[in-house]
Design an enzyme around this catalytic site. Sequence first.
Site, PDB file in Angstrom:
ATOM      1  N   ASP A   1       6.878   1.854   2.191  1.00 51.03           N
ATOM      2  CA  ASP A   1       6.766   0.792   1.200  1.00 51.03           C
ATOM      3  C   ASP A   1       7.555   1.135  -0.067  1.00 51.03           C
ATOM      4  O   ASP A   1       8.135   0.248  -0.699  1.00 51.03           O
ATOM      5  CB  ASP A   1       5.307   0.545   0.821  1.00 51.03           C
TER       6      ASP A   1
ATOM      7  N   ASP B   1       0.863  -1.188   0.000  1.00 50.97           N
ATOM      8  CA  ASP B   1       0.000   0.000   0.000  1.00 50.97           C
ATOM      9  C   ASP B   1       0.900   1.239   0.000  1.00 50.97           C
ATOM     10  O   ASP B   1       0.938   1.988   0.953  1.00 50.97           O
ATOM     11  CB  ASP B   1      -0.949   0.002   1.198  1.00 50.97           C
TER      12      ASP B   1
END
Length: 160
Positions: free
Chosen positions: A15, A10
Site C-alpha cells: 500500500d 491499511d
Amino acid sequence: MPRKIIIDTDPGQDDAVAILLALASPDDLDVLGITAVAGNVPLTLTQKNARIVCELAGKADIRVFAGCDRPLKRPLITAEHVHGKTGLDGPALPAPTMPLQDTHAVEFIVETLRREPAGSVTLCPLGPLTNIATAMTAAPEIVPRIGEIVLMGGCLFRGG
C-alpha cells in the site's frame, strides 16, 4: 483535470508503494484524503504508516483519517508475518509529525461524496473494505454518487 480520489488503505509495504505512486501523479490524481483501516496491522499502525508515507513523499498537506479498527463480522487477522511488526518494517522511518484528522474516516468518505458532484470521486480501497462498507451502510444515498471503485485485491494462498 486530475481525477479526484480517496485512498482507503491499511499500509503495509504494498500500500505504501501505491500511495507513493498516487502522490507522485498530481497531474492525473487529486488525492482528497487518505482513510486508514485495520488490516495488515492494527489501526494504530495503519494510520501512523499512512502519515509516514505522506511525509516521505513530501505531501504533509494530505489529510489522513483513522477509520474502522476491526472487520464487521469477524476478529481482526493481521499480516505482520508478511509486512513486519510495524507494517513498514525494513528501512528506519521517522515517526510522523503531521496530524491525524479528528474526523472518523467513514464520516470523511460520506461527507466528501455528499459534497462533491455526483460521479466525480473515485474510491481506491487498497486493503479491507470495512470503511467503504460502513460508509455505504450508514449512508446508502452515497452509493450512486461514487464515480467508480478501483481496488487492489486478491489473495496469495487462495483464489480471490
